[in-house]
Write a protein that holds these residues in place. Structure first.
Motif, PDB file in Angstrom:
ATOM      1  N   PRO A 117      13.715   4.317  -9.470  1.00 35.27           N
ATOM      2  CA  PRO A 117      13.813   3.172  -8.550  1.00 35.27           C
ATOM      3  C   PRO A 117      14.348   3.546  -7.175  1.00 35.27           C
ATOM      4  O   PRO A 117      13.931   2.978  -6.172  1.00 35.27           O
ATOM      5  CB  PRO A 117      14.768   2.226  -9.286  1.00 35.27           C
ATOM      6  N   HIS A 118      15.247   4.547  -7.108  1.00 36.07           N
ATOM      7  CA  HIS A 118      15.823   4.884  -5.804  1.00 36.07           C
ATOM      8  C   HIS A 118      14.786   5.514  -4.874  1.00 36.07           C
ATOM      9  O   HIS A 118      14.930   5.483  -3.649  1.00 36.07           O
ATOM     10  CB  HIS A 118      17.032   5.810  -5.957  1.00 36.07           C
ATOM     11  N   VAL A 119      13.718   6.066  -5.430  1.00 38.76           N
ATOM     12  CA  VAL A 119      12.657   6.624  -4.589  1.00 38.76           C
ATOM     13  C   VAL A 119      11.899   5.503  -3.895  1.00 38.76           C
ATOM     14  O   VAL A 119      11.652   5.548  -2.684  1.00 38.76           O
ATOM     15  CB  VAL A 119      11.698   7.491  -5.430  1.00 38.76           C
ATOM     16  N   LEU A 120      11.517   4.476  -4.660  1.00 41.65           N
ATOM     17  CA  LEU A 120      10.825   3.332  -4.063  1.00 41.65           C
ATOM     18  C   LEU A 120      11.720   2.637  -3.042  1.00 41.65           C
ATOM     19  O   LEU A 120      11.254   2.189  -1.991  1.00 41.65           O
ATOM     20  CB  LEU A 120      10.401   2.350  -5.142  1.00 41.65           C
ATOM     21  N   ARG A 121      13.002   2.577  -3.349  1.00 42.55           N
ATOM     22  CA  ARG A 121      13.925   1.946  -2.406  1.00 42.55           C
ATOM     23  C   ARG A 121      13.986   2.745  -1.094  1.00 42.55           C
ATOM     24  O   ARG A 121      13.975   2.177  -0.006  1.00 42.55           O
ATOM     25  CB  ARG A 121      15.319   1.840  -3.029  1.00 42.55           C
ATOM     26  N   ALA A 122      14.030   4.072  -1.191  1.00 48.55           N
ATOM     27  CA  ALA A 122      14.076   4.901   0.006  1.00 48.55           C
ATOM     28  C   ALA A 122      12.811   4.730   0.837  1.00 48.55           C
ATOM     29  O   ALA A 122      12.866   4.649   2.070  1.00 48.55           O
ATOM     30  CB  ALA A 122      14.258   6.372  -0.384  1.00 48.55           C
ATOM     31  N   VAL A 123      11.662   4.680   0.167  1.00 49.39           N
ATOM     32  CA  VAL A 123      10.400   4.457   0.885  1.00 49.39           C
ATOM     33  C   VAL A 123      10.447   3.120   1.617  1.00 49.39           C
ATOM     34  O   VAL A 123      10.069   3.013   2.793  1.00 49.39           O
ATOM     35  CB  VAL A 123       9.210   4.492  -0.091  1.00 49.39           C
ATOM     36  N   ALA A 124      10.923   2.089   0.923  1.00 42.05           N
ATOM     37  CA  ALA A 124      10.986   0.756   1.526  1.00 42.05           C
ATOM     38  C   ALA A 124      11.961   0.718   2.701  1.00 42.05           C
ATOM     39  O   ALA A 124      11.680   0.085   3.724  1.00 42.05           O
ATOM     40  CB  ALA A 124      11.388  -0.274   0.473  1.00 42.05           C
ATOM     41  N   VAL A 125      13.091   1.393   2.565  1.00 41.79           N
ATOM     42  CA  VAL A 125      14.069   1.423   3.657  1.00 41.79           C
ATOM     43  C   VAL A 125      13.454   2.065   4.899  1.00 41.79           C
ATOM     44  O   VAL A 125      13.601   1.572   6.029  1.00 41.79           O
ATOM     45  CB  VAL A 125      15.338   2.175   3.219  1.00 41.79           C
ATOM     46  N   GLY A 126      12.751   3.183   4.717  1.00 41.90           N
ATOM     47  CA  GLY A 126      12.106   3.834   5.845  1.00 41.90           C
ATOM     48  C   GLY A 126      11.041   2.963   6.475  1.00 41.90           C
ATOM     49  O   GLY A 126      10.930   2.885   7.708  1.00 41.90           O
ATOM     50  N   TRP A 127      10.265   2.298   5.632  1.00 39.43           N
ATOM     51  CA  TRP A 127       9.201   1.414   6.143  1.00 39.43           C
ATOM     52  C   TRP A 127       9.800   0.268   6.953  1.00 39.43           C
ATOM     53  O   TRP A 127       9.330  -0.039   8.048  1.00 39.43           O
ATOM     54  CB  TRP A 127       8.385   0.876   4.962  1.00 39.43           C
ATOM     55  N   VAL A 128      10.841  -0.369   6.429  1.00 37.25           N
ATOM     56  CA  VAL A 128      11.456  -1.506   7.121  1.00 37.25           C
ATOM     57  C   VAL A 128      12.072  -1.071   8.448  1.00 37.25           C
ATOM     58  O   VAL A 128      11.919  -1.744   9.473  1.00 37.25           O
ATOM     59  CB  VAL A 128      12.531  -2.158   6.228  1.00 37.25           C
ATOM     60  N   ALA A 129      12.761   0.070   8.447  1.00 32.59           N
ATOM     61  CA  ALA A 129      13.409   0.532   9.677  1.00 32.59           C
ATOM     62  C   ALA A 129      12.379   0.754  10.779  1.00 32.59           C
ATOM     63  O   ALA A 129      12.589   0.365  11.932  1.00 32.59           O
ATOM     64  CB  ALA A 129      14.186   1.820   9.404  1.00 32.59           C
ATOM     65  N   GLU A 130      11.259   1.368  10.445  1.00 31.43           N
ATOM     66  CA  GLU A 130      10.225   1.613  11.450  1.00 31.43           C
ATOM     67  C   GLU A 130       9.539   0.317  11.861  1.00 31.43           C
ATOM     68  O   GLU A 130       9.251   0.101  13.045  1.00 31.43           O
ATOM     69  CB  GLU A 130       9.181   2.598  10.898  1.00 31.43           C
ATOM     70  N   HIS A 131       9.301  -0.553  10.893  1.00 32.05           N
ATOM     71  CA  HIS A 131       8.637  -1.824  11.200  1.00 32.05           C
ATOM     72  C   HIS A 131       9.511  -2.682  12.115  1.00 32.05           C
ATOM     73  O   HIS A 131       9.004  -3.324  13.038  1.00 32.05           O
ATOM     74  CB  HIS A 131       8.339  -2.573   9.911  1.00 32.05           C
ATOM     75  N   GLU A 167       0.832  -1.204   0.000  1.00 35.08           N
ATOM     76  CA  GLU A 167       0.000   0.000   0.000  1.00 35.08           C
ATOM     77  C   GLU A 167       0.865   1.253   0.000  1.00 35.08           C
ATOM     78  O   GLU A 167       0.566   2.239  -0.688  1.00 35.08           O
ATOM     79  CB  GLU A 167      -0.918  -0.021   1.224  1.00 35.08           C
ATOM     80  N   THR A 168       1.958   1.225   0.754  1.00 33.57           N
ATOM     81  CA  THR A 168       2.854   2.376   0.841  1.00 33.57           C
ATOM     82  C   THR A 168       3.527   2.663  -0.497  1.00 33.57           C
ATOM     83  O   THR A 168       3.571   3.820  -0.950  1.00 33.57           O
ATOM     84  CB  THR A 168       3.923   2.120   1.916  1.00 33.57           C
ATOM     85  N   LEU A 169       4.033   1.632  -1.146  1.00 34.92           N
ATOM     86  CA  LEU A 169       4.694   1.821  -2.443  1.00 34.92           C
ATOM     87  C   LEU A 169       3.696   2.246  -3.508  1.00 34.92           C
ATOM     88  O   LEU A 169       3.995   3.095  -4.359  1.00 34.92           O
ATOM     89  CB  LEU A 169       5.415   0.536  -2.857  1.00 34.92           C
ATOM     90  N   ASP A 170       2.505   1.656  -3.477  1.00 35.93           N
ATOM     91  CA  ASP A 170       1.474   2.046  -4.443  1.00 35.93           C
ATOM     92  C   ASP A 170       1.111   3.523  -4.280  1.00 35.93           C
ATOM     93  O   ASP A 170       0.907   4.243  -5.264  1.00 35.93           O
ATOM     94  CB  ASP A 170       0.221   1.193  -4.256  1.00 35.93           C
ATOM     95  N   ASP A 171       1.029   3.982  -3.028  1.00 36.16           N
ATOM     96  CA  ASP A 171       0.668   5.368  -2.757  1.00 36.16           C
ATOM     97  C   ASP A 171       1.695   6.320  -3.356  1.00 36.16           C
ATOM     98  O   ASP A 171       1.332   7.316  -4.009  1.00 36.16           O
ATOM     99  CB  ASP A 171       0.561   5.558  -1.244  1.00 36.16           C
TER     100      ASP A 171
END
Length: 255
Positions: A90-104, A72-76
């Motif tokens: 691609p580096h934008v999606l990667r940054a979003v994913a890195v932030g999501w994983v760190a918080e999770h 949902e986060t990446l789709d948004d």
């Protein structure tokens, strides 16, 4: 001055509102959770052509904090670039994913019936549905071993980084919903192994072949061929005689 005129005079606000409207209409589940200061920072960076890595990472963390899944986060964020008529780097999606994983990972003990990476139920959910299936068979005087089976999907590859695994998980979650819809209990057993509880029959075998084709097609469309095992493994697993043995089977498959 009309609202549309105000948006035209304030391109950042206009982009943010178009992003929100389109996201809520297509991908975002909880309208009350959408806005966050990190949204403003990312919109400003995109609108003004500034580096977006930091804002994107902060937004990923903010989404994880409210319980939004990675898909949902990446789709948004993809919606933002769509309404801005820009290709998403691609580096934008990667940054979003890195932030999501760190918080999770910062708050790892979350009680949930769904795997946040895929949006699919967890193995515990499938175990409960199996318990119900075995109980119904006992009441009806039938045997689960002859009426039901597990359809297993394995897309695993070694040596993938966190981003690659998350992107693959999100894609597989969408694919399973695409193929099976809401009519079959399913679960993510690992980030590469998935199970679907099905009635036994020729149609189930055909569905397994269809699943393999859709997984491989979607991997090509999404640019994930390097993240998905080829050929994809799909097979039917016979259920054992008892629910306890079925739980042992799920445990084995989850390793």
């Amino acid at each position: 001055m009309s609202e549309s005129q105000q948006k035209a005079r304030n391109p950042v606000r206009g982009l943010r509102e178009r992003w929100r409207d389109e996201s809520l209409a297509t991908v975002w589940i909880r309208p009350g959770d959408w806005y966050h200061p990190a949204v403003e920072a990312l919109v400003e960076a995109v609108a003004e052509g500034r580096p977006v890595g930091g804002p994107a990472e902060r937004l990923g963390a903010a989404r994880a904090a409210v319980g939004a899944g990675i898909a949902e986060t990446l789709d948004d964020v993809t919606v933002l670039y769509t309404v801005a008529a820009l290709p998403i780097p691609p580096h934008v999606l990667r940054a979003v994913a890195v932030g999501w994983v760190a918080e999770h990972e910062r708050v790892p003990l979350r009680v949930t019936a769904h795997d946040p990476a895929t949006g699919l139920p967890t193995g515990e959910y499938l175990a409960e549905r199996l318990r119900e299936t075995y109980g119904a068979a006992q009441r009806d005087g039938t045997r689960v071993t002859t009426t039901h089976c597990l359809l297993l999907l394995d897309v695993g590859l070694d040596d993938l980084d966190t981003w690659q695994r998350l992107a693959r998980s999100a894609a597989i979650g969408r694919t399973l919903h695409q193929v099976f819809g809401e009519g079959h209990p399913m679960a993510a057993l690992t980030d590469a192994t998935y199970a679907v509880l099905c009635e036994r029959g020729r149609a189930t075998a055909d569905m397994g072949q269809a699943l393999r084709r859709v997984v491989e097609h979607n991997a090509e469309v999404l640019g994930l061929t390097a993240e998905v095992r080829r050929p994809t493994r799909v097979w039917l697993e016979r259920l054992p005689d008892t629910h306890e043995a079925a739980i042992m089977l799920l445990t084995h498959l989850s390793r």
